[in-house]
Design an enzyme around this catalytic site. Structure first.
Site, PDB file in Angstrom:
ATOM      1  N   HIS A   1       0.851  -1.190   0.000  1.00 15.34           N
ATOM      2  CA  HIS A   1       0.000   0.000   0.000  1.00 15.34           C
ATOM      3  C   HIS A   1       0.882   1.232   0.000  1.00 15.34           C
ATOM      4  CE1 HIS A   1      -3.223   2.753   1.166  1.00 15.34           C
ATOM      5  NE2 HIS A   1      -4.029   1.820   0.703  1.00 15.34           N
TER       6      HIS A   1
ATOM      7  N   ASP B   1      -7.935  -5.715   0.326  1.00 13.58           N
ATOM      8  CA  ASP B   1      -8.405  -6.539  -0.789  1.00 13.58           C
ATOM      9  C   ASP B   1      -7.964  -7.988  -0.703  1.00 13.58           C
ATOM     10  OD1 ASP B   1      -9.791  -4.546  -2.071  1.00 13.58           O
ATOM     11  OD2 ASP B   1      -7.940  -3.706  -2.872  1.00 13.58           O
TER      12      ASP B   1
HETATM   13  N1  CMC Z   1       3.941  -7.450  -4.901  1.00  9.54           N
HETATM   14  C1  CMC Z   1       5.272  -7.437  -5.117  1.00  9.54           C
HETATM   15  N2  CMC Z   1       6.053  -6.350  -4.954  1.00  9.54           N
HETATM   16  C2  CMC Z   1       5.464  -5.228  -4.547  1.00  9.54           C
HETATM   17  C3  CMC Z   1       4.075  -5.163  -4.302  1.00  9.54           C
HETATM   18  C4  CMC Z   1       3.310  -6.335  -4.486  1.00  9.54           C
HETATM   19  N3  CMC Z   1       1.996  -6.336  -4.277  1.00  9.54           N
HETATM   20  N4  CMC Z   1       3.746  -3.920  -3.915  1.00  9.54           N
HETATM   21  C5  CMC Z   1       4.888  -3.211  -3.909  1.00  9.54           C
HETATM   22  N5  CMC Z   1       5.929  -4.005  -4.293  1.00  9.54           N
HETATM   23  C6  CMC Z   1       7.349  -3.644  -4.350  1.00  9.54           C
HETATM   24  C7  CMC Z   1       7.648  -2.788  -5.576  1.00  9.54           C
HETATM   25  O1  CMC Z   1       8.010  -3.580  -6.681  1.00  9.54           O
HETATM   26  C8  CMC Z   1       8.785  -1.929  -5.068  1.00  9.54           C
HETATM   27  O2  CMC Z   1       9.957  -2.717  -5.041  1.00  9.54           O
HETATM   28  P1  CMC Z   1      11.404  -2.022  -5.345  1.00  9.54           P
HETATM   29  O3  CMC Z   1      11.589  -1.023  -4.236  1.00  9.54           O
HETATM   30  O4  CMC Z   1      12.352  -3.152  -5.300  1.00  9.54           O
HETATM   31  O5  CMC Z   1      11.273  -1.401  -6.699  1.00  9.54           O
HETATM   32  C9  CMC Z   1       8.427  -1.689  -3.599  1.00  9.54           C
HETATM   33  O6  CMC Z   1       7.626  -2.821  -3.229  1.00  9.54           O
HETATM   34  C10 CMC Z   1       7.647  -0.402  -3.372  1.00  9.54           C
HETATM   35  O7  CMC Z   1       6.489  -0.439  -4.185  1.00  9.54           O
HETATM   36  P2  CMC Z   1       5.897   0.780  -4.999  1.00  9.54           P
HETATM   37  O8  CMC Z   1       5.270   0.256  -6.257  1.00  9.54           O
HETATM   38  O9  CMC Z   1       6.911   1.863  -5.104  1.00  9.54           O
HETATM   39  O10 CMC Z   1       4.785   1.260  -4.011  1.00  9.54           O
HETATM   40  P3  CMC Z   1       3.585   2.199  -4.364  1.00  9.54           P
HETATM   41  O11 CMC Z   1       3.279   2.933  -3.123  1.00  9.54           O
HETATM   42  O12 CMC Z   1       3.822   3.012  -5.579  1.00  9.54           O
HETATM   43  O13 CMC Z   1       2.429   1.151  -4.736  1.00  9.54           O
HETATM   44  C11 CMC Z   1       0.551  -0.250  -4.621  1.00  9.54           C
HETATM   45  C12 CMC Z   1       1.403   0.776  -3.885  1.00  9.54           C
HETATM   46  C13 CMC Z   1      -0.731  -0.512  -3.798  1.00  9.54           C
HETATM   47  C14 CMC Z   1       0.120   0.272  -5.998  1.00  9.54           C
HETATM   48  C15 CMC Z   1       1.366  -1.569  -4.758  1.00  9.54           C
HETATM   49  O14 CMC Z   1       1.744  -2.048  -3.494  1.00  9.54           O
HETATM   50  C16 CMC Z   1       0.598  -2.634  -5.524  1.00  9.54           C
HETATM   51  O15 CMC Z   1       0.555  -2.616  -6.750  1.00  9.54           O
HETATM   52  N6  CMC Z   1      -0.027  -3.614  -4.793  1.00  9.54           N
HETATM   53  C17 CMC Z   1      -0.814  -4.636  -5.441  1.00  9.54           C
HETATM   54  C18 CMC Z   1      -2.158  -4.072  -5.826  1.00  9.54           C
HETATM   55  C19 CMC Z   1      -3.054  -3.882  -4.648  1.00  9.54           C
HETATM   56  O16 CMC Z   1      -3.226  -4.776  -3.821  1.00  9.54           O
HETATM   57  N7  CMC Z   1      -3.710  -2.709  -4.582  1.00  9.54           N
HETATM   58  C20 CMC Z   1      -4.710  -2.416  -3.567  1.00  9.54           C
HETATM   59  C21 CMC Z   1      -4.343  -1.271  -2.700  1.00  9.54           C
HETATM   60  S1  CMC Z   1      -5.453  -1.212  -1.273  1.00  9.54           S
HETATM   61  C22 CMC Z   1      -6.973  -0.837  -1.915  1.00  9.54           C
HETATM   62  C23 CMC Z   1      -7.105   0.586  -2.284  1.00  9.54           C
HETATM   63  O17 CMC Z   1      -6.955   1.440  -1.389  1.00  9.54           O
HETATM   64  O18 CMC Z   1      -7.405   0.851  -3.451  1.00  9.54           O
END
Ligand code: CMC
Length: 436
Positions: free
Chosen positions: A313, A371
């Site tokens: 998240h 989720d």
């Molecule tokens: N699986 C694997 N790796 C992950 C995941 C995941 N679900 N989420 C983040 N990472 C890794 C990402 O690759 C990055 O690694 P590195 O630092 O080595 O490049 C690190 O963790 C930080 O991630 P980020 O993408 O910079 O984080 P963000 O804040 O931009 O993204 C997110 C947040 C929710 C989009 C992401 O965690 C994600 O895509 N999760 C899966 C989708 C999901 O479950 N979304 C629902 C969110 S809760 C409901 C809502 O409020 O809508």
């Protein structure tokens, strides 16, 4: 906003004059640096794609402490609201700032209940869609179409219009989601039933048919109501910011909420519940628990493009408090339905356990989000997977409205107009086509 005695000073290494920037304190959470005069005084913008360090507004509605894993609606912890209040009380709280007393609750429930029907013409609008259209495509259209049916509540600057639009949207979203579902499966629409609760009525519209009596199961109704409460608001997330930005042009409330529905659809946001369940199905088909190790390996491989859906998240760097409540609800629902041994639930629990112990997830502070378990609950209730995000939209509508109303009432609000760092071609001359 309370100004702080401390000021931030911005200085430049090229000798340009430095600038003092005011600091504001919230009631809780990080202070903010006010950069509004930055461009006028320095000719420079700030650069923050994805708003990693930018507060786009001040707000009194929802507070998240991502490190602690804390979520407060108007100061009340989500854990207490989920146990002591129902969804409509939560809606009242988000909209008006305080929990209702018994007579306020009665009046509010009564108002919402008496706005649940939609204009009969809506079904002809719905008929224009293919039966296999994704429910979120249908919902974006239906919510937007409300502005064509309720002409007396389309002026976003008129508080009375906003109030009636709010009640209509909260009341009609369950009807629209259920209609979208019934249309897909070719069953007749079921009209709202005013003697049922908000969640009970939704389940009735979803699962009743004219052929026989349908009595919603109380445990499942409570679970549905909790899903609504847990999704009711989540401060300045992508869809809420979309609603604010869309509404900032003065467009009508229904159009602004439709923009939120469209944004929510994405798999990084509201679409994650659908994606999480599909992911569990895929692992199950490939061999279930025995294949978790292999799946986790893929997730950790940056080139695979595979993510552990329902994990991670932007704000929570700890266990999402909604996920804990959802896991509890998951147990209740599966017990009630005699599905304690549900293979997807077992798989999810095992996947969570393995991920929480894995260095990759620990180092990045990736925990289950709401989720991860909500899909299992919804599937057990009988909600088809493609409808999950539409139910999230139904529940989040109140948050979008509360945030939109807050923005319109804020004397500092302006049309949202981000700037950019331009890195494209500088001015050049168009050559005649033969010379290109
Ligand atoms: N699986 C694997 N790796 C992950 C995941 C995941 N679900 N989420 C983040 N990472 C890794 C990402 O690759 C990055 O690694 P590195 O630092 O080595 O490049 C690190 O963790 C930080 O991630 P980020 O993408 O910079 O984080 P963000 O804040 O931009 O993204 C997110 C947040 C929710 C989009 C992401 O965690 C994600 O895509 N999760 C899966 C989708 C999901 O479950 N979304 C629902 C969110 S809760 C409901 C809502 O409020 O809508």
């Amino acid at each position: 906003m309370t100004p702080s005695d401390v000021k931030a000073t911005l200085s430049f290494s090229d000798g340009s004059p430095q600038m003092d920037l005011p600091l504001y304190k919230g009631t809780i959470g990080p202070d903010v640096i006010d950069i509004r005069k930055l461009y006028a005084q320095t000719g420079k913008f700030t650069y923050d794609p994805g708003f990693l360090s930018t507060a786009s507004c001040n707000s009194t509605i929802t507070y998240i402490d991502g490190d602690k894993g804390e979520l407060l609606y108007r100061g009340y912890p989500i854990e207490q609201l989920a146990v002591n209040c129902d969804y409509l009380e939560t809606c009242y709280l988000l909209l008006y700032g305080e929990l209702p007393n018994p007579s306020q609750k009665e009046e509010f429930v009564n108002r919402v209940t008496h706005h649940t029907m939609v204009n009969e013409q809506m079904q002809f609008f719905l008929r224009g869609f293919r039966r296999d259209a994704h429910p979120m495509a249908v919902m974006t259209g239906l919510v937007s179409a409300l502005s064509a049916f309720y002409h007396d509540s389309t002026d976003i600057n008129n508080p009375e219009h906003r109030e009636i639009a709010a009640i209509r949207l909260i009341a009609k979203m369950p009807t629209l989601v259920a209609m979208a579902y019934k249309y897909t499966i070719g069953q007749p629409y079921v009209y709202p039933k005013n003697d049922l609760s908000y969640a009970g009525n939704f389940m009735h519209m979803m699962f009743a048919t004219p052929c026989e009596e349908y009595k919603p199961n109380e445990v499942l109704v409570r679970a549905m109501d909790r899903i609504f409460t847990l999704h009711a608001d989540h401060e300045q997330n992508a869809s809420t910011s979309t609603v604010r930005l869309c509404g900032s042009s003065g467009t009508n409330p229904f159009a602004a909420i439709a923009a939120g529905v469209a944004c929510l659809w994405g798999p990084a946001h509201g679409g994650a519940n659908e994606a999480a369940l599909n992911m569990l199905h895929d692992i199950q088909h490939q061999g279930g628990v025995a294949k978790i190790g292999e799946f986790i390996k893929q997730v950790k491989d940056k080139n695979s493009g595979v993510k552990l859906m329902g994990f991670g998240h932007r704000v929570y760097k700890n266990y999402d408090p909604r996920a804990k409540l959802m896991r509890e609800t998951c147990h209740e629902v599966l017990n009630e339905l005699g599905l304690q041994n549900d293979p997807l639930f077992k798989l999810a629990m095992e996947l969570e356990k393995i991920a929480l112990e894995d260095e990759y997830f620990v180092a990045r502070k990736l925990y289950p989000n709401v989720d991860f378990y909500s899909g299992i609950v919804q599937r057990a209730i009988g909600i088809p997977v493609p409808l999950f995000t539409a139910i999230f939209a139904l529940a989040r509508t109140v948050g979008w409205i509360a945030q939109l109303n807050e923005m319109i009432g804020d004397p500092e609000y302006k049309i949202g107009r981000p700037r950019q760092l331009f890195v494209g071609a500088t001015a050049r001359n168009v050559k005649p086509i033969a010379q290109r």
